[in-house]
Motif scaffolding. Sequence first.
Motif, PDB file in Angstrom:
ATOM      1  N   SER A   1      11.527  13.700  49.105  1.00  0.00           N
ATOM      2  CA  SER A   1      12.033  12.370  49.448  1.00  0.00           C
ATOM      3  C   SER A   1      13.547  12.309  49.286  1.00  0.00           C
ATOM      4  N   LEU A   2      14.236  13.342  49.774  1.00  0.00           N
ATOM      5  CA  LEU A   2      15.684  13.409  49.613  1.00  0.00           C
ATOM      6  C   LEU A   2      16.392  12.251  50.294  1.00  0.00           C
ATOM      7  N   SER A   3      15.755  11.652  51.284  1.00  0.00           N
ATOM      8  CA  SER A   3      16.432  10.573  51.994  1.00  0.00           C
ATOM      9  C   SER A   3      16.660   9.352  51.106  1.00  0.00           C
ATOM     10  N   THR A   4      15.873   9.211  50.020  1.00  0.00           N
ATOM     11  CA  THR A   4      16.034   8.050  49.144  1.00  0.00           C
ATOM     12  C   THR A   4      16.977   8.325  47.983  1.00  0.00           C
ATOM     13  N   GLY A   5      17.322   9.579  47.761  1.00  0.00           N
ATOM     14  CA  GLY A   5      18.194   9.929  46.642  1.00  0.00           C
ATOM     15  C   GLY A   5      17.404  10.060  45.356  1.00  0.00           C
ATOM     16  N   CYS A   6      17.737  11.065  44.541  1.00  0.00           N
ATOM     17  CA  CYS A   6      16.983  11.299  43.315  1.00  0.00           C
ATOM     18  C   CYS A   6      17.856  12.053  42.327  1.00  0.00           C
ATOM     19  N   ILE A   7      17.748  11.709  41.045  1.00  0.00           N
ATOM     20  CA  ILE A   7      18.475  12.409  40.000  1.00  0.00           C
ATOM     21  C   ILE A   7      17.462  13.025  39.056  1.00  0.00           C
ATOM     22  N   ILE A   8      17.601  14.326  38.787  1.00  0.00           N
ATOM     23  CA  ILE A   8      16.684  15.033  37.903  1.00  0.00           C
ATOM     24  C   ILE A   8      17.429  15.387  36.619  1.00  0.00           C
ATOM     25  N   GLU A   9      16.868  15.043  35.494  1.00  0.00           N
ATOM     26  CA  GLU A   9      17.451  15.452  34.220  1.00  0.00           C
ATOM     27  C   GLU A   9      16.452  16.345  33.512  1.00  0.00           C
ATOM     28  N   ASP A  10      16.833  17.580  33.239  1.00  0.00           N
ATOM     29  CA  ASP A  10      15.990  18.522  32.524  1.00  0.00           C
ATOM     30  C   ASP A  10      16.537  18.676  31.122  1.00  0.00           C
TER      31      ASP A  10
ATOM     32  N   THR B   1       7.506  16.557  26.604  1.00  0.00           N
ATOM     33  CA  THR B   1       6.818  15.389  26.055  1.00  0.00           C
ATOM     34  C   THR B   1       7.764  14.238  25.750  1.00  0.00           C
ATOM     35  N   CYS B   2       9.096  14.468  25.868  1.00  0.00           N
ATOM     36  CA  CYS B   2      10.049  13.403  25.558  1.00  0.00           C
ATOM     37  C   CYS B   2      10.042  12.333  26.643  1.00  0.00           C
ATOM     38  N   ASN B   3      10.454  11.111  26.266  1.00  0.00           N
ATOM     39  CA  ASN B   3      10.657  10.067  27.262  1.00  0.00           C
ATOM     40  C   ASN B   3      11.975  10.321  27.975  1.00  0.00           C
ATOM     41  N   PRO B   4      11.964  10.534  29.298  1.00  0.00           N
ATOM     42  CA  PRO B   4      13.214  10.840  30.002  1.00  0.00           C
ATOM     43  C   PRO B   4      14.114   9.615  30.053  1.00  0.00           C
ATOM     44  N   ARG B   5      15.421   9.854  29.995  1.00  0.00           N
ATOM     45  CA  ARG B   5      16.369   8.784  30.203  1.00  0.00           C
ATOM     46  C   ARG B   5      16.513   8.535  31.699  1.00  0.00           C
ATOM     47  N   HIS B   6      17.033   7.363  32.035  1.00  0.00           N
ATOM     48  CA  HIS B   6      17.032   6.936  33.421  1.00  0.00           C
ATOM     49  C   HIS B   6      18.449   6.746  33.944  1.00  0.00           C
ATOM     50  N   PRO B   7      18.665   7.072  35.201  1.00  0.00           N
ATOM     51  CA  PRO B   7      19.946   6.744  35.824  1.00  0.00           C
ATOM     52  C   PRO B   7      20.058   5.233  36.004  1.00  0.00           C
ATOM     53  N   GLY B   8      21.252   4.769  36.362  1.00  0.00           N
ATOM     54  CA  GLY B   8      21.397   3.332  36.556  1.00  0.00           C
ATOM     55  C   GLY B   8      22.774   2.947  37.038  1.00  0.00           C
ATOM     56  N   ASP B   9      22.952   1.649  37.224  1.00  0.00           N
ATOM     57  CA  ASP B   9      24.228   1.071  37.621  1.00  0.00           C
ATOM     58  C   ASP B   9      24.915   0.500  36.385  1.00  0.00           C
ATOM     59  N   VAL B  10      26.250   0.427  36.434  1.00  0.00           N
ATOM     60  CA  VAL B  10      26.996  -0.248  35.384  1.00  0.00           C
ATOM     61  C   VAL B  10      27.737  -1.430  36.004  1.00  0.00           C
TER      62      VAL B  10
ATOM     63  N   ILE C   1      32.538  -6.215  38.721  1.00  0.00           N
ATOM     64  CA  ILE C   1      32.100  -5.309  39.786  1.00  0.00           C
ATOM     65  C   ILE C   1      30.917  -4.496  39.287  1.00  0.00           C
ATOM     66  N   THR C   2      30.025  -4.115  40.189  1.00  0.00           N
ATOM     67  CA  THR C   2      28.906  -3.229  39.862  1.00  0.00           C
ATOM     68  C   THR C   2      29.150  -1.880  40.506  1.00  0.00           C
ATOM     69  N   LEU C   3      29.103  -0.831  39.689  1.00  0.00           N
ATOM     70  CA  LEU C   3      29.247   0.549  40.163  1.00  0.00           C
ATOM     71  C   LEU C   3      27.874   1.207  40.107  1.00  0.00           C
ATOM     72  N   HIS C   4      27.528   1.921  41.139  1.00  0.00           N
ATOM     73  CA  HIS C   4      26.140   2.380  41.310  1.00  0.00           C
ATOM     74  C   HIS C   4      25.956   3.865  40.995  1.00  0.00           C
ATOM     75  N   ASP C   5      24.696   4.171  40.682  1.00  0.00           N
ATOM     76  CA  ASP C   5      24.178   5.546  40.654  1.00  0.00           C
ATOM     77  C   ASP C   5      24.884   6.441  39.649  1.00  0.00           C
TER      78      ASP C   5
ATOM     79  N   VAL D   1      26.777   3.529  27.609  1.00  0.00           N
ATOM     80  CA  VAL D   1      25.712   4.525  27.738  1.00  0.00           C
ATOM     81  C   VAL D   1      24.780   4.099  28.865  1.00  0.00           C
ATOM     82  N   ILE D   2      24.466   5.018  29.754  1.00  0.00           N
ATOM     83  CA  ILE D   2      23.531   4.750  30.846  1.00  0.00           C
ATOM     84  C   ILE D   2      22.153   5.274  30.484  1.00  0.00           C
ATOM     85  N   ASP D   3      21.201   4.380  30.435  1.00  0.00           N
ATOM     86  CA  ASP D   3      19.765   4.703  30.357  1.00  0.00           C
ATOM     87  C   ASP D   3      19.075   3.539  31.055  1.00  0.00           C
ATOM     88  N   GLY D   4      19.198   3.535  32.401  1.00  0.00           N
ATOM     89  CA  GLY D   4      18.877   2.364  33.180  1.00  0.00           C
ATOM     90  C   GLY D   4      20.150   1.563  33.414  1.00  0.00           C
ATOM     91  N   ASN D   5      20.018   0.416  34.051  1.00  0.00           N
ATOM     92  CA  ASN D   5      21.196  -0.398  34.366  1.00  0.00           C
ATOM     93  C   ASN D   5      21.836  -0.937  33.092  1.00  0.00           C
TER      94      ASN D   5
END
Length: 332
Positions: free
Chosen positions: A14-23, A28-37, A82-86, A114-118
């Motif tokens: 689904s590359l057309s929607t954009g995706c960020i992978i954090e390894d 078993t950890c809860n992954p952190r999430h990308p977001g806007d500031v 202002i909102t900065l994305h992604d 810190v970004i972990d979601g918006n």
Amino acid sequence: MNSRLLLAFLCIASLSTGCIIEDNGCDTCNPRHPGDVTFLWTFDGLRCDQARDVYGVNINIPGESLFNNGKYACSTADVDGITLHDFAPGSYSYNLQAVNFQNQIVFEASGTFVIDGNRTVRVDLAPTGDPTSYAYLNWNFPGGQSCFQAGVASVDIILDDLAPHNVPCTAGQSVPGLKTPALAPGEHYIEFIALDSQGRPLYYFNGGLLTRPYDPVDATYNLYTIGGASIAWRLSDGAVTFDCPASNPMVYVNFRDLNTGNWVYPLLGDGHRCSQKPIVYEFLRPGVYELRITTTFDGYEYRSNSNINVEVRPHVFPGPNSALDVTLFRRF
């Protein structure tokens, strides 16, 4: 299937929607999430329509490439900000510079987020050339009581060498808190005396306040219950007991908390001229204290006996007329 491999497969599909992978190496950890500031700004407390010399705001986030090189209007869609994305998950630093129509910097601020979601970052930019900032003060009472529950009507605040400032108690139990005057960056002394509706002290705190240039801080303090003691003295050479001599020497009073073993005052203690008795103390923590009183007169040391204890009870403040009268004996 390995969960990270499955996530990678779904992203490729689904590359057309954009995706960020954090390894992060943890299945078993809860992954952190990308977001806007979203930055929401004011300028020394003023909105964009009030700070008329502000034309726009330049944003610099090290390591990030921003739209229009980080140059933005003061207001966008009637929002001062202002909102900065992604943004990928993680910690970022920022620097904001408000510029006038000649592109001169008139306000500035810096900090981190810190970004972990918006994330929303509220920033009050300070005038350039003036590194002073301020703090938002909040206070708590034992047991998480509200002002009403603690019986506190107002709070006296002493900041550095400024005169005491009395404010309603609720000012320090609100969001964002009580704003201090402009302060130079660094360590400051701060003192709180919580008073009831009759002006009687109930809770207390003294300590430090650390401020940073261009960067307002949030500071919360835990006030503690207090009580008092009233102390007077006389001197004895072993045969005759007498009042203060004409030389009026310094007398030092100190209290050792029998629970912690700590002395309330450093070194000899709290010093006063002999004739200034009685001394009323109002900001002691409740408990039992060993009392020590010393003075030097005519080449001799005079000292209280070591077995004198003082009980301090919560919200009880003995006055001058009920002072504990202690005899200081000459030491040979």
